[in-house]
Each structure stands twice: as structure tokens, then as C-alpha cells.
Design an enzyme around this catalytic site. Sequence first.
Site, PDB file in Angstrom:
ATOM      1  N   ALA A 120     -23.875  21.311  22.506  1.00  6.88           N
ATOM      2  CA  ALA A 120     -23.707  22.544  21.724  1.00  6.88           C
ATOM      3  C   ALA A 120     -24.280  22.439  20.308  1.00  6.88           C
ATOM      4  O   ALA A 120     -23.922  23.218  19.440  1.00  6.88           O
ATOM      5  CB  ALA A 120     -22.224  22.885  21.663  1.00  6.88           C
ATOM      6  N   ASN A 179     -17.103  16.506  22.188  1.00  8.64           N
ATOM      7  CA  ASN A 179     -18.182  15.669  22.741  1.00  8.64           C
ATOM      8  C   ASN A 179     -19.434  15.710  21.877  1.00  8.64           C
ATOM      9  O   ASN A 179     -20.213  14.754  21.873  1.00  8.64           O
ATOM     10  CB  ASN A 179     -18.516  16.126  24.161  1.00  8.64           C
ATOM     11  CG  ASN A 179     -17.451  15.688  25.139  1.00  8.64           C
ATOM     12  OD1 ASN A 179     -17.322  14.520  25.428  1.00  8.64           O
ATOM     13  ND2 ASN A 179     -16.658  16.627  25.619  1.00  8.64           N
ATOM     14  N   HIS A 209     -20.822  24.505  14.631  1.00  7.51           N
ATOM     15  CA  HIS A 209     -21.112  23.084  14.361  1.00  7.51           C
ATOM     16  C   HIS A 209     -22.146  22.982  13.245  1.00  7.51           C
ATOM     17  O   HIS A 209     -23.248  23.516  13.372  1.00  7.51           O
ATOM     18  CB  HIS A 209     -21.685  22.400  15.602  1.00  7.51           C
ATOM     19  CG  HIS A 209     -20.773  22.442  16.783  1.00  7.51           C
ATOM     20  ND1 HIS A 209     -19.562  21.785  16.839  1.00  7.51           N
ATOM     21  CD2 HIS A 209     -20.883  23.080  17.970  1.00  7.51           C
ATOM     22  CE1 HIS A 209     -18.979  22.011  17.996  1.00  7.51           C
ATOM     23  NE2 HIS A 209     -19.763  22.794  18.712  1.00  7.51           N
TER      24      HIS A 209
HETATM   25  N1  LIG Z   1     -21.606  17.386  25.973  1.00  4.84           N
HETATM   26  C1  LIG Z   1     -21.159  18.537  25.493  1.00  4.84           C
HETATM   27  O1  LIG Z   1     -21.686  19.087  24.527  1.00  4.84           O
HETATM   28  C2  LIG Z   1     -19.979  19.192  26.140  1.00  4.84           C
HETATM   29  C3  LIG Z   1     -19.687  20.534  25.850  1.00  4.84           C
HETATM   30  C4  LIG Z   1     -18.608  21.116  26.490  1.00  4.84           C
HETATM   31  C5  LIG Z   1     -17.806  20.388  27.356  1.00  4.84           C
HETATM   32  N2  LIG Z   1     -18.101  19.067  27.588  1.00  4.84           N
HETATM   33  C6  LIG Z   1     -17.289  18.254  28.497  1.00  4.84           C
HETATM   34  O2  LIG Z   1     -17.796  18.427  29.810  1.00  4.84           O
HETATM   35  C7  LIG Z   1     -16.724  18.299  30.765  1.00  4.84           C
HETATM   36  C8  LIG Z   1     -16.708  19.539  31.677  1.00  4.84           C
HETATM   37  O3  LIG Z   1     -16.501  20.710  30.895  1.00  4.84           O
HETATM   38  P1  LIG Z   1     -16.086  22.084  31.600  1.00  4.84           P
HETATM   39  O4  LIG Z   1     -16.106  23.126  30.547  1.00  4.84           O
HETATM   40  O5  LIG Z   1     -16.869  22.269  32.846  1.00  4.84           O
HETATM   41  O6  LIG Z   1     -14.558  21.752  31.968  1.00  4.84           O
HETATM   42  P2  LIG Z   1     -13.619  22.489  33.068  1.00  4.84           P
HETATM   43  O7  LIG Z   1     -12.231  22.190  32.649  1.00  4.84           O
HETATM   44  O8  LIG Z   1     -14.037  23.890  33.248  1.00  4.84           O
HETATM   45  O9  LIG Z   1     -13.951  21.671  34.426  1.00  4.84           O
HETATM   46  C9  LIG Z   1     -13.683  20.320  34.592  1.00  4.84           C
HETATM   47  C10 LIG Z   1     -13.431  20.072  36.066  1.00  4.84           C
HETATM   48  O10 LIG Z   1     -13.417  18.648  36.295  1.00  4.84           O
HETATM   49  C11 LIG Z   1     -12.370  18.349  37.207  1.00  4.84           C
HETATM   50  N3  LIG Z   1     -11.995  16.934  37.003  1.00  4.84           N
HETATM   51  C12 LIG Z   1     -11.343  16.387  35.966  1.00  4.84           C
HETATM   52  N4  LIG Z   1     -11.220  15.067  36.122  1.00  4.84           N
HETATM   53  C13 LIG Z   1     -11.826  14.758  37.299  1.00  4.84           C
HETATM   54  C14 LIG Z   1     -12.039  13.551  38.014  1.00  4.84           C
HETATM   55  N5  LIG Z   1     -11.584  12.368  37.555  1.00  4.84           N
HETATM   56  N6  LIG Z   1     -12.726  13.604  39.192  1.00  4.84           N
HETATM   57  C15 LIG Z   1     -13.169  14.792  39.671  1.00  4.84           C
HETATM   58  N7  LIG Z   1     -13.000  15.971  39.040  1.00  4.84           N
HETATM   59  C16 LIG Z   1     -12.322  15.960  37.871  1.00  4.84           C
HETATM   60  C17 LIG Z   1     -11.274  19.341  36.889  1.00  4.84           C
HETATM   61  O11 LIG Z   1     -10.418  19.534  37.998  1.00  4.84           O
HETATM   62  C18 LIG Z   1     -12.081  20.600  36.558  1.00  4.84           C
HETATM   63  O12 LIG Z   1     -12.283  21.429  37.690  1.00  4.84           O
HETATM   64  C19 LIG Z   1     -15.433  18.145  29.947  1.00  4.84           C
HETATM   65  O13 LIG Z   1     -15.075  16.793  29.857  1.00  4.84           O
HETATM   66  C20 LIG Z   1     -15.814  18.658  28.572  1.00  4.84           C
HETATM   67  O14 LIG Z   1     -15.065  18.043  27.539  1.00  4.84           O
HETATM   68  C21 LIG Z   1     -19.179  18.480  27.006  1.00  4.84           C
END
Ligand SMILES: NC(=O)c1ccc[n+]([C@@H]2O[C@H](COP(=O)([O-])OP(=O)(O)OC[C@H]3O[C@@H](n4cnc5c(N)ncnc54)[C@H](O)[C@@H]3O)[C@@H](O)[C@H]2O)c1
Length: 252
Positions: A120, A179, A209
Site C-alpha cells: 500500500a 505490513n 502512509h
Molecule cells: N503487504 C501488504 O501491503 C499488505 C496489505 C494488506 C494486508 N496484508 C496482509 O495480507 C494478509 C491477507 O490480507 P486479507 O486482507 O486478504 O485478509 P483477510 O482477513 O480478508 O483473509 C485472510 C484469510 O486467511 C485465512 N487464514 C489465516 N490464517 C491461515 C492459515 N494459517 N492457513 C490458511 N488460511 C489462513 C483466513 O481464514 C482468511 O480467510 C494479512 O496477513 C494481511 O495482514 C498485507
Amino acid sequence: MRISIIGCGAIGSAIARAIDKKIIPAKLAGIYDLDSSKINKLYSHLKTKPTISKNLRDAMKSCDLVVECASQNAVKEIFKLSCNLKKDIFVLTVGALIVHPEILKKAKKYNFKIYFPSGAIVGLDGINALNIEKNKIKSVTLTTTKPPKSLGFKKCIKRKVVFYGTAEEAVKKYPANINVCATLALSSIGAKRTKVQIVVDPKIKSNKHEIEVISDFGRFTTKTENVPSKENPRTSYLAILSAISALKQLCS
Ligand SMILES: NC(=O)c1ccc[n+]([C@@H]2O[C@H](COP(=O)([O-])OP(=O)(O)OC[C@H]3O[C@@H](n4cnc5c(N)ncnc54)[C@H](O)[C@@H]3O)[C@@H](O)[C@H]2O)c1
């Protein structure tokens, strides 16, 4: 390229749809989530049906690249399996790479690659340019401003700083929210030296940000104001697009 997606929430589902629409030139080999309702919902929206993997190992065995969109725990589990299966990993939960520093070290030793998208934020191109000459970046500071709800603050009536510290401390305190500071730290001067300030502001609806980089070759600042994704207000829509764009490049 065969891709398996771990985590079928906001980001994982959007990536799967981008593969389905051929925006990312890859085959969706497997999808896996701890929550089967998330898998079923995603599966019903895809034209080309992937295999629903029985478990994480199955999902990983059937692909060339594992795309993690789940949690810090998932990154740890994927990493352990990758040491045997030798699968490259595309990580969204970038904070896990700081909380578990052994992951990056061992990936080199065991000869598999770890990728992460810009997420982001903007400005990593400038940081990558500065990295050409060693030790020229003097300081990196991220100020993130979010609506209070997205960090779990219910009764917040005015803007306040809720965290100031290093990127290393930030990803431990907010494993699912910050993140971007891990992405910034890993791309620049590391998690112990990258400074992070987190602010909550009831007047804003976007995730903001602001980055300041000071180096021997000048100073730059970048500012991103992101619309949250509809599926997960904690996740900025730009982060989803950045993952799709990076995977498109990787698979082309
Ligand atoms: N890199 C970035 O800039 C950035 C930005 C936003 C979110 N993220 C991260 O990316 C990830 C996904 O974000 P999102 O918005 O799709 O979240 P979300 O909550 O919409 O989806 C996450 C999914 O992962 C599943 N999950 C959790 N732990 C698991 C495991 N051990 N094994 C299998 N499935 C599992 C959950 O059940 C859920 O369906 C999060 O960790 C979030 O913090 C990163």
C-alpha cells in the site's frame, strides 16, 4: 507458472479472480484456507475451477509458486514446508519475515526464493536506486494514519499517536495491520532502524502512509491515501492491485 493461494480472504480472492480473468498469466493449481466457507465462496465465483487442496502441504505440492495471503502463522508453516518442497513463496504478510528472521536466512541456504509486493505504499523505486551504493540511506520513517476502527479503537474522538517505535516492534504489536512498514524496512535499512509512527484519526476514512527517506543523495517524501478494500477494511485496495501487478510481471 502454477500458483497455489493460501488464504482466500480479500487479497487471495482478488488474486484468484485475476488469474481466472487471465490478467495474471498463470494456472491456479490450488486454493486453501483454514475457513472452508471462504474457500467455497471463492470457488463459486471462479470460471476455471481450481483444485480445493485438502491441506497446506497438498496446496504447496501442486504448484511452482505459493502465494500467501493469510497470516504470520501461515507464513511460518509455509516456510517450514518449503525447506523440504523447495517452493518459491510470494508473501503478503511481510511482517512475518521480520518476526521470524530465520525465514529469509534459510530461504537463501535452502535455495528457494521469497518475493513480496510494494503493497500500500509508493516510493520503493527511489529506495532501490539508493541501495545501489551501500550505507547511503541515513533514516527511513513511516507515518501511518488509520481510522480508529481499523485498529480496534472503539471510543476515539480525536486524532492521536498510538505507537512510535521501530518497524520490528510495530509488526509484533500489530501483526495484521502494518505490513507496509516491513516492506519498507526490508527494502531499506532494516527493521531495527526503520522508524514507525501510527496515528488514529476519527476524521479520516482512508489509510494514509507517509514516508520520509533521508540519504547522502538527498531527501524524499511520499504520501499515499488509500481506499480500503470492500471485503476487508484493514486492507488497502492498492495493496491488492500491487500484488496482482507483481504477480503479472513474475508470470509473464
Ligand atoms: N503487504 C501488504 O501491503 C499488505 C496489505 C494488506 C494486508 N496484508 C496482509 O495480507 C494478509 C491477507 O490480507 P486479507 O486482507 O486478504 O485478509 P483477510 O482477513 O480478508 O483473509 C485472510 C484469510 O486467511 C485465512 N487464514 C489465516 N490464517 C491461515 C492459515 N494459517 N492457513 C490458511 N488460511 C489462513 C483466513 O481464514 C482468511 O480467510 C494479512 O496477513 C494481511 O495482514 C498485507
